[in-house]
Design an enzyme around this catalytic site. Structure first.
Site, PDB file in Angstrom:
ATOM      1  CG  ASP A  10      -9.058   4.168  12.057  1.00  0.00           C
ATOM      2  OD1 ASP A  10     -10.145   3.889  11.492  1.00  0.00           O
ATOM      3  OD2 ASP A  10      -7.995   4.281  11.433  1.00  0.00           O
ATOM      4  CE  LYS A  32      -9.845   5.391   6.601  1.00  0.00           C
ATOM      5  NZ  LYS A  32     -10.275   4.161   7.284  1.00  0.00           N
ATOM      6  CG  ASP A  59     -12.038   2.366   4.818  1.00  0.00           C
ATOM      7  OD1 ASP A  59     -12.105   1.549   3.891  1.00  0.00           O
ATOM      8  OD2 ASP A  59     -11.048   2.476   5.566  1.00  0.00           O
ATOM      9  CE  LYS A  61      -9.626  -1.030   3.917  1.00  0.00           C
ATOM     10  NZ  LYS A  61      -9.949  -0.236   5.115  1.00  0.00           N
ATOM     11  CG  LEU A  62     -19.455  -3.842   1.401  1.00  0.00           C
ATOM     12  CD1 LEU A  62     -19.071  -2.634   2.208  1.00  0.00           C
ATOM     13  CD2 LEU A  62     -20.766  -3.603   0.686  1.00  0.00           C
ATOM     14  CG  ASP A  64     -20.276 -11.603   0.903  1.00  0.00           C
ATOM     15  OD1 ASP A  64     -20.478 -12.667   0.273  1.00  0.00           O
ATOM     16  OD2 ASP A  64     -20.484 -11.485   2.123  1.00  0.00           O
ATOM     17  N   PRO A  66     -21.534 -11.095  -5.520  1.00  0.00           N
ATOM     18  CG  PRO A  66     -21.082 -11.227  -7.819  1.00  0.00           C
ATOM     19  CD  PRO A  66     -21.004 -12.032  -6.545  1.00  0.00           C
ATOM     20  CB  THR A 119      -1.056   1.131   2.628  1.00  0.00           C
ATOM     21  OG1 THR A 119      -2.137   1.326   3.530  1.00  0.00           O
ATOM     22  CG2 THR A 119      -1.331   1.914   1.369  1.00  0.00           C
ATOM     23  NE  ARG A 181       2.301   6.001  10.168  1.00  0.00           N
ATOM     24  CZ  ARG A 181       1.017   5.751   9.887  1.00  0.00           C
ATOM     25  NH1 ARG A 181       0.272   6.632   9.237  1.00  0.00           N
ATOM     26  NH2 ARG A 181       0.462   4.624  10.272  1.00  0.00           N
ATOM     27  CD  GLN A 190      -0.799   1.916   6.849  1.00  0.00           C
ATOM     28  OE1 GLN A 190      -0.640   1.057   5.993  1.00  0.00           O
ATOM     29  NE2 GLN A 190      -1.940   2.564   6.998  1.00  0.00           N
ATOM     30  NE  ARG A 211      -2.117   3.807  13.102  1.00  0.00           N
ATOM     31  CZ  ARG A 211      -1.642   2.628  12.724  1.00  0.00           C
ATOM     32  NH1 ARG A 211      -1.238   1.760  13.628  1.00  0.00           N
ATOM     33  NH2 ARG A 211      -1.572   2.309  11.460  1.00  0.00           N
TER      34      ARG A 211
HETATM   35  O1  C5P Z   1      -3.345   5.381  11.296  1.00  0.00           O
HETATM   36  P1  C5P Z   1      -3.091   5.297   9.830  1.00  0.00           P
HETATM   37  O2  C5P Z   1      -2.702   6.621   9.187  1.00  0.00           O
HETATM   38  O3  C5P Z   1      -2.140   4.176   9.448  1.00  0.00           O
HETATM   39  O4  C5P Z   1      -4.533   4.933   9.235  1.00  0.00           O
HETATM   40  C1  C5P Z   1      -4.763   4.592   7.883  1.00  0.00           C
HETATM   41  C2  C5P Z   1      -6.229   4.329   7.669  1.00  0.00           C
HETATM   42  O5  C5P Z   1      -6.445   4.012   6.307  1.00  0.00           O
HETATM   43  C3  C5P Z   1      -6.802   3.182   8.494  1.00  0.00           C
HETATM   44  O6  C5P Z   1      -8.135   3.548   8.839  1.00  0.00           O
HETATM   45  C4  C5P Z   1      -6.817   2.011   7.519  1.00  0.00           C
HETATM   46  O7  C5P Z   1      -7.888   1.119   7.774  1.00  0.00           O
HETATM   47  C5  C5P Z   1      -7.040   2.721   6.186  1.00  0.00           C
HETATM   48  N1  C5P Z   1      -6.549   2.020   4.992  1.00  0.00           N
HETATM   49  C6  C5P Z   1      -5.229   1.672   4.822  1.00  0.00           C
HETATM   50  N2  C5P Z   1      -4.817   1.021   3.681  1.00  0.00           N
HETATM   51  C7  C5P Z   1      -5.701   0.725   2.714  1.00  0.00           C
HETATM   52  C8  C5P Z   1      -7.049   1.084   2.885  1.00  0.00           C
HETATM   53  C9  C5P Z   1      -7.447   1.740   4.043  1.00  0.00           C
HETATM   54  O8  C5P Z   1      -4.401   1.972   5.682  1.00  0.00           O
HETATM   55  N3  C5P Z   1      -5.303   0.172   1.591  1.00  0.00           N
END
Ligand code: C5P
Length: 233
Positions: A10, A32, A59, A61-62, A64, A66, A119, A181, A190, A211
């Protein structure tokens, strides 16, 4: 079954991303590419990172209608990605169209998984914002079953829902779990989180870690720690 730590790249652009990947010299972590980097660099992000020898989970995440998702997936199928995703909330017709669009002329396609509930979503948000009056685990496993019936290979969910998903979709159905984490770290935005070790015990197939690795003082050490705890090596 494959099991790995996926680093969420990210970053806002190319220079930050490549400097980060340069830290890993001999290692080639699974990474990712999310919206931030893809919107900054476009498909070149995938090409450059694949050229460096990494596996790529795209990633985007489409979500829209079909036909639009099918056409977009068809474009993505020409990139050499290993995994990509969509929102299960787009429904079964959208997911079936996505599988069709992603399938290359030789019949192969990258792993396609569905986001169930982010999440960062809490039970309270589910009820108040989305008007979904069911326990999170039931919502997630229902979305997962619909995705499995449409021919998808797995879901993105919290490690806390892996059990519910596997019991409905079978043990081979992949669970890719962000919300990771290290013990003692802050959750940031999160909500449904756990440690790499706990994710392994629960049976996640892949963990996505952003992160805790990208913002660590020593990202390589943090990545190694995630691998040690998750892969038990
Ligand atoms: O920094 P962190 O560990 O929270 O990053 C989690 C990554 O996973 C981010 O890129 C976020 O967009 C992605 N993600 C998420 N939850 C989801 C799908 C993707 O946190 N359900």
């Amino acid at each position: 079954m494959a099991s790995d730590v996926i680093i969420a790249l990210d970053f806002p652009g190319e220079s930050e991303t490549m400097s980060f990947l340069d830290l890993f010299s001999d290692k080639k972590p699974y990474v990712k590419i999310g919206m931030e980097l893809f919107y900054a660099m476009g498909p070149q992000a995938v090409r450059e990172i694949k050229r460096r020898g990494h596996k790529v989970f795209l990633d985007l995440k489409l979500h829209d209608i079909p036909n639009t998702v099918k056409s977009a997936m068809s474009v993505l199928s020409r990139l050499d990605i290993d995994m990509t995703n969509l929102h299960a909330a787009g429904g079964s017709k959208m997911m079936q169209a996505a599988v069709e669009g992603l399938t290359r002329p030789d019949g192969t396609h990258p792993i396609l998984i569905a986001v169930t509930q982010l999440t960062s979503t809490s039970q309270e948000m589910l009820e108040k914002d989305l008007l979904i009056d069911k326990p999170m685990a039931d919502v997630v496993s229902h979305y997962a079953k619909t995705a499995a019936d449409c021919g998808l290979s797995g879901v993105v969910c919290s490690p806390l829902e892996v059990d519910a998903v596997k019991s409905v979709c079978g043990s081979d159905f992949l669970t890719v779990t962000p919300g990771i984490r290290f013990s003692g770290d802050s959750a940031a935005d999160q909500v449904r989180i756990t440690t790499p070790e706990k994710a392994r015990e629960i049976g996640s197939d892949y963990i996505v870690v952003g992160r805790p690795i990208t913002r660590a003082q020593n990202p390589v050490e943090a990545y190694d720690r995630a691998c040690r705890e998750f892969l038990n090596i």
